[in-house]
Design a protein around this motif. Structure first.
Motif, PDB file in Angstrom:
ATOM      1  N   SER A  79       1.062  -1.203   0.148  1.00  0.00           N
ATOM      2  CA  SER A  79       0.066   0.071  -0.076  1.00  0.00           C
ATOM      3  C   SER A  79       0.855   1.224  -0.224  1.00  0.00           C
ATOM      4  CB  SER A  79      -1.052  -0.104   1.227  1.00  0.00           C
ATOM      5  OG  SER A  79      -0.478   0.048   2.484  1.00  0.00           O
ATOM      6  N   ALA A  80       2.088   0.996   0.734  1.00  0.00           N
ATOM      7  CA  ALA A  80       2.712   2.443   0.440  1.00  0.00           C
ATOM      8  C   ALA A  80       3.429   2.548  -0.693  1.00  0.00           C
ATOM      9  CB  ALA A  80       3.899   2.187   1.606  1.00  0.00           C
ATOM     10  N   ALA A  81       3.866   1.549  -1.475  1.00  0.00           N
ATOM     11  CA  ALA A  81       4.365   1.626  -2.775  1.00  0.00           C
ATOM     12  C   ALA A  81       3.458   2.023  -3.628  1.00  0.00           C
ATOM     13  CB  ALA A  81       5.022   0.124  -3.083  1.00  0.00           C
ATOM     14  N   LEU A  82       2.158   1.723  -3.511  1.00  0.00           N
ATOM     15  CA  LEU A  82       1.198   2.359  -4.468  1.00  0.00           C
ATOM     16  C   LEU A  82       0.866   3.766  -4.199  1.00  0.00           C
ATOM     17  CD1 LEU A  82      -1.588  -0.716  -4.296  1.00  0.00           C
ATOM     18  CD2 LEU A  82      -0.283   0.066  -6.404  1.00  0.00           C
ATOM     19  N   ALA A  83       0.975   4.362  -3.262  1.00  0.00           N
ATOM     20  CA  ALA A  83       0.741   5.568  -2.591  1.00  0.00           C
ATOM     21  C   ALA A  83       1.897   6.612  -3.102  1.00  0.00           C
ATOM     22  CB  ALA A  83       0.522   5.789  -1.324  1.00  0.00           C
ATOM     23  N   GLN A  84       2.980   6.198  -3.372  1.00  0.00           N
ATOM     24  CA  GLN A  84       4.106   6.673  -3.657  1.00  0.00           C
ATOM     25  C   GLN A  84       4.124   7.471  -5.181  1.00  0.00           C
ATOM     26  OE1 GLN A  84       6.873   3.828  -3.616  1.00  0.00           O
ATOM     27  NE2 GLN A  84       7.673   4.359  -1.711  1.00  0.00           N
ATOM     28  N   THR A  85       3.290   6.704  -6.119  1.00  0.00           N
ATOM     29  CA  THR A  85       2.978   7.171  -7.431  1.00  0.00           C
ATOM     30  C   THR A  85       1.773   7.386  -7.852  1.00  0.00           C
ATOM     31  OG1 THR A  85       3.245   5.078  -8.484  1.00  0.00           O
ATOM     32  CG2 THR A  85       5.063   6.242  -8.257  1.00  0.00           C
ATOM     33  N   GLU A  86       0.841   7.765  -6.940  1.00  0.00           N
ATOM     34  CA  GLU A  86      -0.927   7.928  -7.141  1.00  0.00           C
ATOM     35  C   GLU A  86      -0.892   9.353  -7.642  1.00  0.00           C
ATOM     36  OE1 GLU A  86      -2.363   9.031  -2.507  1.00  0.00           O
ATOM     37  OE2 GLU A  86      -2.653   7.242  -3.587  1.00  0.00           O
ATOM     38  N   LYS A  87      -2.047   9.377  -8.210  1.00  0.00           N
ATOM     39  CA  LYS A  87      -2.518  10.788  -8.772  1.00  0.00           C
ATOM     40  C   LYS A  87      -2.512  11.799  -7.610  1.00  0.00           C
ATOM     41  CE  LYS A  87      -6.277  13.205 -11.331  1.00  0.00           C
ATOM     42  NZ  LYS A  87      -7.515  12.771 -12.016  1.00  0.00           N
ATOM     43  N   SER A 123       0.102  13.145  -6.273  1.00  0.00           N
ATOM     44  CA  SER A 123       1.624  13.079  -5.801  1.00  0.00           C
ATOM     45  C   SER A 123       2.659  13.913  -6.447  1.00  0.00           C
ATOM     46  CB  SER A 123       2.214  11.871  -5.376  1.00  0.00           C
ATOM     47  OG  SER A 123       1.298  11.015  -4.608  1.00  0.00           O
ATOM     48  N   ARG A 124       3.802  14.487  -6.204  1.00  0.00           N
ATOM     49  CA  ARG A 124       4.688  15.196  -6.787  1.00  0.00           C
ATOM     50  C   ARG A 124       5.881  14.433  -6.623  1.00  0.00           C
ATOM     51  NH1 ARG A 124       4.251  20.089  -3.572  1.00  0.00           N
ATOM     52  NH2 ARG A 124       3.463  18.428  -1.929  1.00  0.00           N
ATOM     53  N   LEU A 125       6.906  14.812  -7.498  1.00  0.00           N
ATOM     54  CA  LEU A 125       8.202  14.341  -7.254  1.00  0.00           C
ATOM     55  C   LEU A 125       9.273  15.270  -7.599  1.00  0.00           C
ATOM     56  CD1 LEU A 125      10.042  13.397  -9.970  1.00  0.00           C
ATOM     57  CD2 LEU A 125       8.738  11.906 -10.220  1.00  0.00           C
ATOM     58  N   ALA A 126      10.304  15.324  -7.011  1.00  0.00           N
ATOM     59  CA  ALA A 126      11.556  16.038  -7.199  1.00  0.00           C
ATOM     60  C   ALA A 126      12.708  15.377  -6.838  1.00  0.00           C
ATOM     61  CB  ALA A 126      11.517  17.404  -6.066  1.00  0.00           C
ATOM     62  N   GLY A 127      13.667  15.701  -7.937  1.00  0.00           N
ATOM     63  CA  GLY A 127      14.808  14.622  -7.863  1.00  0.00           C
ATOM     64  C   GLY A 127      16.129  15.185  -8.737  1.00  0.00           C
ATOM     65  N   ARG A 163       8.701   5.236   1.876  1.00  0.00           N
ATOM     66  CA  ARG A 163       7.582   5.814   0.964  1.00  0.00           C
ATOM     67  C   ARG A 163       8.099   7.065   0.192  1.00  0.00           C
ATOM     68  NH1 ARG A 163       2.240   6.406   0.571  1.00  0.00           N
ATOM     69  NH2 ARG A 163       1.414   8.524   0.882  1.00  0.00           N
ATOM     70  N   SER A 164       8.988   7.871   0.557  1.00  0.00           N
ATOM     71  CA  SER A 164       9.326   8.975   0.031  1.00  0.00           C
ATOM     72  C   SER A 164      10.463   9.177  -0.904  1.00  0.00           C
ATOM     73  CB  SER A 164       9.429  10.023   1.184  1.00  0.00           C
ATOM     74  OG  SER A 164       8.049  10.155   1.795  1.00  0.00           O
ATOM     75  N   VAL A 165      11.233   8.034  -0.966  1.00  0.00           N
ATOM     76  CA  VAL A 165      12.703   8.279  -1.725  1.00  0.00           C
ATOM     77  C   VAL A 165      13.079   7.183  -2.441  1.00  0.00           C
ATOM     78  CG1 VAL A 165      15.264   8.438  -1.284  1.00  0.00           C
ATOM     79  CG2 VAL A 165      13.631   9.738   0.134  1.00  0.00           C
ATOM     80  N   SER A 166      13.405   7.349  -3.783  1.00  0.00           N
ATOM     81  CA  SER A 166      13.979   6.073  -4.407  1.00  0.00           C
ATOM     82  C   SER A 166      15.262   6.585  -5.219  1.00  0.00           C
ATOM     83  CB  SER A 166      12.784   5.786  -5.678  1.00  0.00           C
ATOM     84  OG  SER A 166      13.147   6.908  -6.770  1.00  0.00           O
ATOM     85  N   PHE A 167      15.956   5.480  -5.208  1.00  0.00           N
ATOM     86  CA  PHE A 167      17.373   5.484  -6.094  1.00  0.00           C
ATOM     87  C   PHE A 167      17.031   4.920  -7.713  1.00  0.00           C
ATOM     88  CE2 PHE A 167      18.983   5.824  -1.943  1.00  0.00           C
ATOM     89  CZ  PHE A 167      19.656   6.817  -2.005  1.00  0.00           C
ATOM     90  N   ASP A 168      17.441   5.705  -8.432  1.00  0.00           N
ATOM     91  CA  ASP A 168      16.854   5.392  -9.735  1.00  0.00           C
ATOM     92  C   ASP A 168      18.341   4.806 -10.650  1.00  0.00           C
ATOM     93  OD1 ASP A 168      14.632   6.175  -8.840  1.00  0.00           O
ATOM     94  OD2 ASP A 168      14.229   7.930 -10.194  1.00  0.00           O
ATOM     95  N   TYR A 194       9.399  11.835  -3.269  1.00  0.00           N
ATOM     96  CA  TYR A 194       8.033  11.911  -3.428  1.00  0.00           C
ATOM     97  C   TYR A 194       7.171  12.507  -2.570  1.00  0.00           C
ATOM     98  CZ  TYR A 194       9.682   8.250  -6.794  1.00  0.00           C
ATOM     99  OH  TYR A 194      10.283   7.985  -7.845  1.00  0.00           O
ATOM    100  N   PHE A 195       6.352  13.439  -2.723  1.00  0.00           N
ATOM    101  CA  PHE A 195       5.522  14.161  -1.796  1.00  0.00           C
ATOM    102  C   PHE A 195       4.109  13.958  -2.110  1.00  0.00           C
ATOM    103  CE2 PHE A 195       9.116  16.826  -3.089  1.00  0.00           C
ATOM    104  CZ  PHE A 195       9.757  17.025  -2.078  1.00  0.00           C
ATOM    105  N   GLY A 196       3.187  13.678  -0.971  1.00  0.00           N
ATOM    106  CA  GLY A 196       1.948  13.394  -1.063  1.00  0.00           C
ATOM    107  C   GLY A 196       1.031  14.559  -1.580  1.00  0.00           C
ATOM    108  N   LYS A 197      -0.099  14.152  -1.737  1.00  0.00           N
ATOM    109  CA  LYS A 197      -1.353  15.207  -2.396  1.00  0.00           C
ATOM    110  C   LYS A 197      -1.166  16.427  -1.476  1.00  0.00           C
ATOM    111  CE  LYS A 197      -4.184  11.602  -3.913  1.00  0.00           C
ATOM    112  NZ  LYS A 197      -5.561  10.964  -4.135  1.00  0.00           N
TER     113      LYS A 197
END
Length: 189
Positions: A16-24, A26-30, A140-145, A186-189
């Motif tokens: 559920s946390a993984a799904l929430a990271q990229t839900e409509k 949300s925002r990302l900065a990187g 929930r908020s950070v990914s390495f790509d 990743y930032f929530g709504k």
């Protein structure tokens, strides 16, 4: 039995946390903090650069945003500076903590070249990129790509400024294959 129940709760919570990271909404900065270039049309070179990016999830998994590639190379009396604007689309697949993604970008890039003892030259060119990669979510908020990007576009003006022929002195020279390393927040709504 408690171990099994605990494991199931952790799996459901993680999904559920993984799904929430990229839900409509949300925002990302990187930032892409590493870029290794493998030229596909001759030449050689390795460059490390920066490309900050910001985006909004317009639907679950689909982000629309823009990046600002900035690169500087100085060697043997030659200085090369690039800065651009590259709007992008990216789509994240699945609910796991390791999410594959693919995307594309199109934009403009200004390249300035100055050599000791001669005048500066510059060129602004269109370019595009096609990307595929993996986002490794550490929470929930950070990914390495880690991604592989093909960059294409008009090579004429940039290559004539830099060396007179196709080469890969800079990461955004069109017709190059790039291995990108970076991170996103990743930032929530």
């Amino acid at each position: 039995m408690k171990k099994i129940l605990f494991t199931l709760v952790m799996i459901v919570t993680g999904l559920s946390a993984a799904l929430a990271q990229t839900e409509k909404g949300s925002r990302l900065a990187g930032v892409q903090v590493g870029n290794i270039v493998i030229p596909t049309s001759g030449g050689s070179g390795t460059i490390i650069g920066l490309q900050p990016a910001y985006g909004w999830f317009v639907s679950d998994g689909l982000v629309v945003g823009a990046g600002i590639p900035f690169f500087y190379v100085g060697s043997g009396g030659t200085n090369i500076t690039q800065i651009g604007l590259t709007p992008f689309l990216r789509y994240y697949i699945g609910p796991s903590q390791v999410k594959p993604y693919f995307g594309g970008s199109i934009g403009v890039l200004n390249t300035s070249v100055s050599r000791t003892g001669s005048s500066s030259e510059s060129s602004t060119d269109a370019l595009y990129g096609l990307t595929g990669g993996l986002a490794f979510f550490i929470n929930r908020s950070v990914s390495f790509d880690l991604a592989l990007t093909y960059t294409g576009g008009n090579t004429g003006a940039v290559n004539s400024l830099i060396a007179g022929s196709a080469n890969s002195l800079t990461p955004n020279i069109p017709k190059s294959l790039n291995i990108n390393l970076g991170f996103q927040v990743y930032f929530g709504k």
